[in-house]
Design a protein around this motif. Structure first.
Motif, PDB file in Angstrom:
ATOM      1  N   LEU A  59       0.833  -1.208   0.000  1.00  0.00           N
ATOM      2  CA  LEU A  59       0.000   0.000   0.000  1.00  0.00           C
ATOM      3  C   LEU A  59       0.868   1.258   0.000  1.00  0.00           C
ATOM      4  O   LEU A  59       0.588   2.216  -0.721  1.00  0.00           O
ATOM      5  N   GLY A  60       1.910   1.240   0.801  1.00  0.00           N
ATOM      6  CA  GLY A  60       2.831   2.379   0.834  1.00  0.00           C
ATOM      7  C   GLY A  60       3.520   2.580  -0.505  1.00  0.00           C
ATOM      8  O   GLY A  60       3.666   3.718  -0.981  1.00  0.00           O
ATOM      9  N   ARG A 118       3.381   5.663  -3.258  1.00  0.00           N
ATOM     10  CA  ARG A 118       4.594   6.240  -3.865  1.00  0.00           C
ATOM     11  C   ARG A 118       4.433   6.296  -5.377  1.00  0.00           C
ATOM     12  O   ARG A 118       4.740   7.310  -6.019  1.00  0.00           O
ATOM     13  N   LEU A 119       3.916   5.234  -5.975  1.00  0.00           N
ATOM     14  CA  LEU A 119       3.702   5.201  -7.417  1.00  0.00           C
ATOM     15  C   LEU A 119       2.697   6.273  -7.834  1.00  0.00           C
ATOM     16  O   LEU A 119       2.925   7.003  -8.799  1.00  0.00           O
ATOM     17  N   LEU A 120       1.582   6.380  -7.105  1.00  0.00           N
ATOM     18  CA  LEU A 120       0.574   7.384  -7.447  1.00  0.00           C
ATOM     19  C   LEU A 120       1.157   8.787  -7.386  1.00  0.00           C
ATOM     20  O   LEU A 120       0.883   9.621  -8.252  1.00  0.00           O
ATOM     21  N   GLN A 121       1.981   9.058  -6.384  1.00  0.00           N
ATOM     22  CA  GLN A 121       2.614  10.376  -6.280  1.00  0.00           C
ATOM     23  C   GLN A 121       3.590  10.605  -7.427  1.00  0.00           C
ATOM     24  O   GLN A 121       3.673  11.698  -7.977  1.00  0.00           O
ATOM     25  N   SER A 122       4.308   9.558  -7.802  1.00  0.00           N
ATOM     26  CA  SER A 122       5.315   9.724  -8.850  1.00  0.00           C
ATOM     27  C   SER A 122       4.691   9.936 -10.221  1.00  0.00           C
ATOM     28  O   SER A 122       5.320  10.520 -11.098  1.00  0.00           O
ATOM     29  N   VAL A 123       3.453   9.491 -10.431  1.00  0.00           N
ATOM     30  CA  VAL A 123       2.825   9.666 -11.741  1.00  0.00           C
ATOM     31  C   VAL A 123       1.834  10.824 -11.767  1.00  0.00           C
ATOM     32  O   VAL A 123       1.339  11.181 -12.831  1.00  0.00           O
ATOM     33  N   SER A 124       1.560  11.424 -10.616  1.00  0.00           N
ATOM     34  CA  SER A 124       0.565  12.502 -10.584  1.00  0.00           C
ATOM     35  C   SER A 124       0.979  13.673 -11.474  1.00  0.00           C
ATOM     36  O   SER A 124       0.135  14.324 -12.083  1.00  0.00           O
ATOM     37  N   GLY A 160      -7.527   6.049 -11.569  1.00  0.00           N
ATOM     38  CA  GLY A 160      -8.341   5.277 -12.511  1.00  0.00           C
ATOM     39  C   GLY A 160      -7.675   5.166 -13.872  1.00  0.00           C
ATOM     40  O   GLY A 160      -7.701   4.105 -14.507  1.00  0.00           O
ATOM     41  N   ASP A 161      -7.081   6.276 -14.331  1.00  0.00           N
ATOM     42  CA  ASP A 161      -6.348   6.265 -15.600  1.00  0.00           C
ATOM     43  C   ASP A 161      -5.187   5.277 -15.526  1.00  0.00           C
ATOM     44  O   ASP A 161      -4.942   4.519 -16.464  1.00  0.00           O
ATOM     45  N   ARG A 179       8.388   2.812 -13.887  1.00  0.00           N
ATOM     46  CA  ARG A 179       8.277   3.331 -12.511  1.00  0.00           C
ATOM     47  C   ARG A 179       7.726   2.269 -11.576  1.00  0.00           C
ATOM     48  O   ARG A 179       8.195   2.115 -10.450  1.00  0.00           O
ATOM     49  N   LEU A 180       6.720   1.550 -12.033  1.00  0.00           N
ATOM     50  CA  LEU A 180       6.087   0.529 -11.204  1.00  0.00           C
ATOM     51  C   LEU A 180       7.080  -0.555 -10.806  1.00  0.00           C
ATOM     52  O   LEU A 180       7.095  -1.006  -9.666  1.00  0.00           O
ATOM     53  N   TYR A 181       7.908  -0.971 -11.751  1.00  0.00           N
ATOM     54  CA  TYR A 181       8.817  -2.082 -11.488  1.00  0.00           C
ATOM     55  C   TYR A 181      10.184  -1.642 -10.981  1.00  0.00           C
ATOM     56  O   TYR A 181      11.076  -2.471 -10.807  1.00  0.00           O
TER      57      TYR A 181
END
Length: 146
Positions: free
Chosen positions: A25-26, A30-36, A43-44, A116-118
């Protein structure tokens, strides 16, 4: 060899799962922040990660894959299309059906998102090699079997 205690084993499994879940979850945050900064909503992101480059998917199939209703798919695809990330195309054999495919820009963004995800989390760099090897073996055994 000591006798196994089923209750202790269950507590250990629960503790491990809680630690892993909290960690994931953490990392997801981090991923969501990095792609914002890329203009990608959660959702995208979910939609982009599940589209297969070079393959168009009917809207109904996307609703099934994304586990949502057709109106939600329409809303998400509209957003992605406005950003130039997907294209609606006619189905090869049924002109009544529209398929959704990643655009060139969408494929590029998806590749950047996967990179980024991996990217391994920093916490893994803190583990000694022996623990990394043990974690690698355990993680390999946890992969879903298809």
């Amino acid at each position: 060899m000591p006798a196994q205690d089923p209750e202790q084993d269950e507590r250990l499994r629960a503790e491990i799962w809680r630690s892993l879940y909290d960690f994931f979850l953490g990392e997801h945050e981090r991923l969501l922040q990095s792609v914002s900064g890329l203009g990608v909503s959660p959702g995208d992101l979910k939609a982009l990660m599940r589209l297969v480059p070079g393959r168009g998917e009917p809207m109904r199939a996307l609703a099934d894959t994304w586990r949502c209703d057709a109106s939600t798919v329409t809303w998400i695809v509209d957003r992605l299309e406005r950003q130039g990330l997907v294209e609606r195309r006619p189905h090869e054999s049924d002109r009544r059906v529209k398929v959704v495919a990643l655009s060139e820009r969408g494929r590029d963004l998806q590749a950047a998102l996967f990179a980024r995800l991996y990217r391994p989390p920093a916490a893994l760099a803190d583990l000694p090699p022996a623990e990394l090897e043990a974690l690698h073996r355990a993680a390999a055994r946890l992969r879903p079997h298809s």
